[in-house]
Design a protein around this motif. Structure first.
Motif, mmCIF file in Angstrom:
data_model
loop_
_atom_site.group_PDB
_atom_site.id
_atom_site.type_symbol
_atom_site.label_atom_id
_atom_site.label_comp_id
_atom_site.label_asym_id
_atom_site.label_seq_id
_atom_site.Cartn_x
_atom_site.Cartn_y
_atom_site.Cartn_z
ATOM 1 N N ASP A 164 0.685 -1.142 -0.095
ATOM 2 C CA ASP A 164 0.022 -0.040 0.031
ATOM 3 C C ASP A 164 0.857 1.100 -0.056
ATOM 4 O O ASP A 164 1.822 1.535 0.741
ATOM 5 N N LYS A 165 0.543 1.975 -0.901
ATOM 6 C CA LYS A 165 1.397 3.602 -0.915
ATOM 7 C C LYS A 165 0.222 4.578 -0.755
ATOM 8 O O LYS A 165 -0.513 4.719 -1.424
ATOM 9 N N LYS A 166 0.612 5.580 0.232
ATOM 10 C CA LYS A 166 -0.248 6.614 0.566
ATOM 11 C C LYS A 166 0.444 7.870 0.582
ATOM 12 O O LYS A 166 1.928 7.831 -0.008
ATOM 13 N N ASN A 167 -0.368 9.049 0.668
ATOM 14 C CA ASN A 167 0.362 10.389 0.076
ATOM 15 C C ASN A 167 0.616 10.579 -1.097
ATOM 16 O O ASN A 167 1.544 11.338 -1.385
ATOM 17 N N VAL A 168 0.023 10.071 -2.013
ATOM 18 C CA VAL A 168 0.526 10.145 -3.524
ATOM 19 C C VAL A 168 -0.010 11.382 -3.884
ATOM 20 O O VAL A 168 -1.245 11.842 -3.801
ATOM 21 N N GLN A 169 0.898 11.965 -4.702
ATOM 22 C CA GLN A 169 0.875 13.601 -4.909
ATOM 23 C C GLN A 169 -0.201 13.705 -6.099
ATOM 24 O O GLN A 169 -0.033 13.002 -7.025
ATOM 25 N N THR A 170 -1.342 14.605 -6.031
ATOM 26 C CA THR A 170 -2.319 14.829 -7.071
ATOM 27 C C THR A 170 -2.531 16.236 -7.050
ATOM 28 O O THR A 170 -2.179 16.931 -5.876
ATOM 29 N N THR A 171 -2.912 16.622 -8.132
ATOM 30 C CA THR A 171 -3.226 18.111 -8.064
ATOM 31 C C THR A 171 -4.438 18.042 -8.891
ATOM 32 O O THR A 171 -5.247 17.581 -9.607
ATOM 33 N N LYS A 172 -5.214 19.318 -8.514
ATOM 34 C CA LYS A 172 -6.702 19.547 -8.632
ATOM 35 C C LYS A 172 -6.848 21.180 -8.906
ATOM 36 O O LYS A 172 -6.575 21.765 -8.246
ATOM 37 N N THR A 173 -7.565 21.576 -9.957
ATOM 38 C CA THR A 173 -8.022 22.927 -10.289
ATOM 39 C C THR A 173 -9.171 23.297 -9.593
ATOM 40 O O THR A 173 -10.335 22.471 -9.806
ATOM 41 N N ASN A 174 -9.307 24.319 -8.609
ATOM 42 C CA ASN A 174 -10.216 24.696 -7.938
ATOM 43 C C ASN A 174 -11.350 25.521 -8.631
ATOM 44 O O ASN A 174 -10.992 25.769 -9.986
ATOM 45 N N SER A 175 -12.343 26.028 -8.259
ATOM 46 C CA SER A 175 -13.411 26.880 -8.706
ATOM 47 C C SER A 175 -12.764 28.145 -9.215
ATOM 48 O O SER A 175 -13.441 28.631 -10.258
ATOM 49 N N ALA A 176 -11.675 28.725 -8.761
ATOM 50 C CA ALA A 176 -11.112 29.849 -9.055
ATOM 51 C C ALA A 176 -10.103 29.765 -10.295
ATOM 52 O O ALA A 176 -9.571 30.631 -10.585
ATOM 53 N N GLY A 177 -9.871 28.332 -10.675
ATOM 54 C CA GLY A 177 -8.821 28.066 -11.602
ATOM 55 C C GLY A 177 -7.624 28.029 -11.213
ATOM 56 O O GLY A 177 -6.732 27.911 -11.978
ATOM 57 N N VAL A 178 -7.320 27.868 -9.741
ATOM 58 C CA VAL A 178 -6.078 27.674 -9.368
ATOM 59 C C VAL A 178 -5.722 26.266 -9.197
ATOM 60 O O VAL A 178 -6.514 25.455 -8.602
ATOM 61 N N VAL A 179 -4.552 26.114 -9.638
ATOM 62 C CA VAL A 179 -3.985 24.562 -9.184
ATOM 63 C C VAL A 179 -3.693 24.336 -7.872
ATOM 64 O O VAL A 179 -2.613 25.132 -7.399
ATOM 65 N N GLU A 180 -4.251 23.425 -7.280
ATOM 66 C CA GLU A 180 -4.042 22.920 -5.859
ATOM 67 C C GLU A 180 -3.355 21.700 -5.681
ATOM 68 O O GLU A 180 -3.371 20.754 -6.442
ATOM 69 N N LEU A 181 -2.487 21.527 -4.976
ATOM 70 C CA LEU A 181 -1.746 20.245 -4.536
ATOM 71 C C LEU A 181 -2.437 19.402 -3.494
ATOM 72 O O LEU A 181 -2.912 20.120 -2.549
#
Length: 777
Positions: free
Chosen positions: A604-621
């Motif tokens: 099992d591998k946890k804390n895998v890094q992903t990014t997501k663009t929020n409603s304001a268009g900013v990329v969040e980690l």
């Protein structure tokens, strides 16, 4: 009186044995003793631990001096004694004993049997006495199959597939569902490499330590490490010259040349080895050429209690930077063009140089304790033209491209380790301990990144050569930098509660710093400074001297980092990726002929890094990603009979995303990971049935279908690739000569080993026929 020759390279004293016993007979007897004696020594160990030789000293019967003895009688007696001494050959030298040891080891090599190097597990323990799986691709397998890179060598190991090789310029190995290029998992003699390609003619064997290996190796993905073992200097003079011709088709030909010579320097245990290699061959697709040169000198000193190794490799290379083909996102099928047709331009190449320097010393204090210290410095510089596909209309064939490139790339790794291993008794319980530390400083740097628009091309009717390499430097993408420093202490103890049952425990304390970013001027996107304690636990139950059960709990750690701007800087508040594995299985080593491992694991591998663009268009980690890999692995290698040898594997790997804020990734299978892999290669040795020694072999590997991207929008189809070979050893005058024929991809199968996305899918090599002649001296 009996005089025993010391085993670690000390000179044999000048005693004589009985008249009539020839030196050749003594060497033959030593070789026979080696073959008949159970031994777990590897070839490298055999060089530093030569076999004992018992030499009978002449029986001297003292007689009282008599006054009546005349001078003439005394002179005659002395002459007879000198005559007897002259007829009695000397005891074997270091070189002769080393040759006898090598002759005895050759039978085991031909039988595909080998034990792991002590550098892989940081000890000389037998695999049956360890709680983790280690798979070995022996030296003779590499000689027979003639792999051309690490991927070729690892087709013999279960649960391994290829991932993004950066257009064929990097080793990229997935182990138990995890791995990437430049992930720090490729080693040379237990020390990390940063050069893009790790396999070359200076490598003797390849080993894989499965599962989380951070206790012994520090920062690491949880799949395990791949350890390439160097050829070492030997204490008897011998060498070989090999010339090889190859052809992918009638017009795609090439040639290789290899010189490998080794022997003693003087008679005090000093030895040298020199390996020189060159290759120039056409690429199998419609354009491209591979050229490479390797110079690899090494020195070793084998003392009574101390062994010192020094090795250096200098490599120059140029090979095609080929991103392969594309898959239609609608039909899920590959682009309908010949597999030989490239989608880029003839200038797409990678070229550069790499240097590797390593030094190690091993000192044995006594029968129980020894010290090992090693240092490695590896550096590679390269540049590349990287024209790539931006988009492709599968109906019209119109392909838009970006004329990209990299100038002035530099990677280097400086690494040192020292550890002491040995055993002591605690009451009636034996403790086998490894205690030490290591440090590493690694830099990956890309100076100028080229980004330039270029005219489109039609892939159904391409016209090449209308554009040249890009020259426009993108400052915001340049100066890509990733610096990692790591310092650690580790301890592992195997406590033998009884003769059959042992517990394993270990811990590593690790302190690390990482800085990463890019841009001119430079922008820091990662700035991490953390420490961590990682444990290990296990148990071993030896059912017999040939079969053992094992179970283990292991952990791994790898900092989250990025060179790309994501709106924030990854710092010490961002948790690192952590892997946890539970594993159990059975290991066997039957009659010192055939060995293997059956393993079952849950990783099992946890804390895998992903990014997501929020409603304001900013990329969040986000580090809420989680991935799991479960599987079963079987690996077997050795001799089935006096004539048959085999190496085979099977791997079942169920690897998928188990947590993600991006719902499109949840439950998806991990990219490039096959649910099923298998391989089987058999060799038949005709022995003395023919005037020379004929060996025939062949086999196949199977890789199941794999997701071509993270969201599983398309799959790479399963494939079977078959290889065959034949070797015939004879003599020309007094010199042994070996002729070898290899056919790789016998049925010219078109297959796709890995993908980055649907516009970047690697294509496996076409059928390749090679014929070589090796002269030994």
């Amino acid at each position: 009186m009996k005089v025993r020759a010391p085993v670690d390279g000390q000179r044999v004293s000048g005693h004589r044995h009985r008249a009539g016993k020839s030196r050749a007979g003594l060497l033959l007897g030593a070789a026979v003793l080696l073959v008949e004696s159970p031994s777990n020594t590897t070839t490298a160990q055999a060089q530093s631990a030569l076999p004992p030789v018992t030499v009978e000293a002449p029986v001297q019967r003292p007689k009282p001096a008599r006054v009546s003895d005349s001078p003439q009688r005394r002179t005659q007696a002395a002459a007879r004694q000198r005559s007897r001494n002259a007829a009695t050959p000397a005891a074997p030298t270091i070189s002769e004993r080393a040759a006898a040891a090598a002759a005895a080891q050759q039978a085991a090599k031909l039988g595909y049997r080998a034990m792991p190097s002590s550098t892989t597990l940081r000890s000389g323990a037998s695999p049956l006495d360890t709680s983790q799986a280690v798979n070995v691709v022996p030296e003779q397998v590499l000689k027979d199959q003639l792999p051309r890179n690490i991927d070729d060598a690892l087709i013999n190991v279960s649960g391994i597939t290829q991932t993004n090789t950066l257009a064929g310029s990097q080793d990229a190995v997935i182990r138990r569902g995890f791995g990437d290029n430049r992930d720090g998992s490729i080693m040379r003699n237990g020390m990390p490499l940063v050069q893009g390609r790790s396999f070359n003619p200076a490598v003797e064997s390849v080993e894989v330590l499965k599962g989380p290996a951070s206790l012994l190796y520090g920062i690491m993905d949880p799949g395990g490490i791949v350890n390439t073992i160097s050829k070492r200097p030997e204490l008897y003079q011998h060498g070989s010259v090999t010339l090889l011709g190859s052809a992918f088709s009638a017009s795609k030909t090439g040639a290789d040349g290899l010189l490998d010579v080794t022997g003693p320097i003087g008679d005090q245990g000093l030895a040298y080895r020199f390996i020189g290699y060159g290759v120039s061959e056409d690429y199998w697709r419609n354009f491209g050429r591979h050229r490479e040169m390797l110079v690899a000198p090494s020195l070793a000193w084998y003392g009574q209690d101390t062994t010192v190794q020094l090795n250096y490799e200098h490599r120059e290379f140029i090979y095609p930077f080929d991103r392969g083909t594309a898959f239609n996102p609608v039909t899920k099928a590959p682009l309908v063009v010949p597999s030989t047709r490239r989608l880029d331009e003839p200038f797409n190449n990678t070229w550069g140089t790499s240097d590797l320097m390593q030094a190690s010393i091993e000192h044995r204090f006594n029968q129980d304790w020894k010290l090992y210290a090693g240092y490695s410095y590896n550096t590679e510089t390269f540049s590349a033209n990287q024209l790539r596909i931006s988009s492709l209309n599968f109906t019209t064939g119109v392909e838009t491209r970006s004329n990209d490139g990299t100038q002035g790339s530099l990677s280097n790794a400086s690494y040192g380790t020292s550890y002491i291993s040995g055993g002591f008794w605690l009451g009636n319980m034996r403790n086998e301990v490894v205690f030490g530390g290591d440090g590493q400083y690694r830099t990956i740097y890309r100076d100028n990144l080229i980004r330039q628009a270029t005219p489109a091309i039609n892939v159904y009717n391409p016209v090449y050569g209308l554009v040249g390499p890009g020259t426009t430097v993108s400052n915001s993408d340049s100066a890509q930098t990733d610096k990692l420093g790591q310092w650690s202490l580790f301890l592992q103890d195997t406590l033998h509660l009884t003769e059959r049952f042992a517990l394993v425990g270990g811990v590593r304390y690790m302190d690390y710093d990482q800085i990463a970013g890019r841009g001119k001027p430079f922008v820091t996107n990662t700035n991490v400074s953390q420490d961590k304690v990682l444990p290990l636990g296990g148990a071993i139950l030896k059912l017999t001297e040939e079969v053992s059960l094992y179970a283990s709990y292991t952990e791994s750690l790898k900092p989250n980092s990025t060179i790309a701007p994501i709106g924030i800087v990854i710092d010490s508040n961002v948790a690192p990726e952590e892997g946890v594995s539970y594993e159990t299985g059975v290991k066997f080593d039957l009659n010192k002929r055939i060995s293997g491992t059956l393993a079952i694991y849950d990783l099992d591998k946890k804390n895998v890094q992903t990014t997501k663009t929020n409603s304001a268009g900013v990329v969040e980690l986000h580090t809420v990603g989680r991935a799991r890999s479960r599987g079963v692995e079987l690996d077997v290698t050795g001799r089935l009979s006096d004539s048959w040898a085999l190496i085979g594997s099977y791997g079942y790997t169920d690897a998928r995303v188990t947590a993600s804020e991006d719902r499109s990734l949840y439950g998806m299978k991990l990219q490039n990971v096959a649910l099923n892999t298998a391989s089987l290669y058999l060799v038949y040795d005709f022995g003395t049935a023919l005037p020379g020694q004929l060996r025939l072999g062949g086999g196949a590997r199977y890789v199941g279908d794999r997701p071509g991207d993270a969201i599983n929008s398309f799959f790479l189809p399963s494939y079977v690739v078959a290889d065959i070979f034949a070797t015939y050893e004879t003599k020309y005058q007094a010199a042994p000569v070996i002729y070898q024929l290899n056919v790789k991809n016998l049925f010219d199968t078109v297959y796709y080993p890995s993908a980055v996305n649907n516009l970047n899918v690697a294509i496996g090599d076409a059928r390749r026929v090679s014929l070589s002649a090796t002269v030994k001296f």
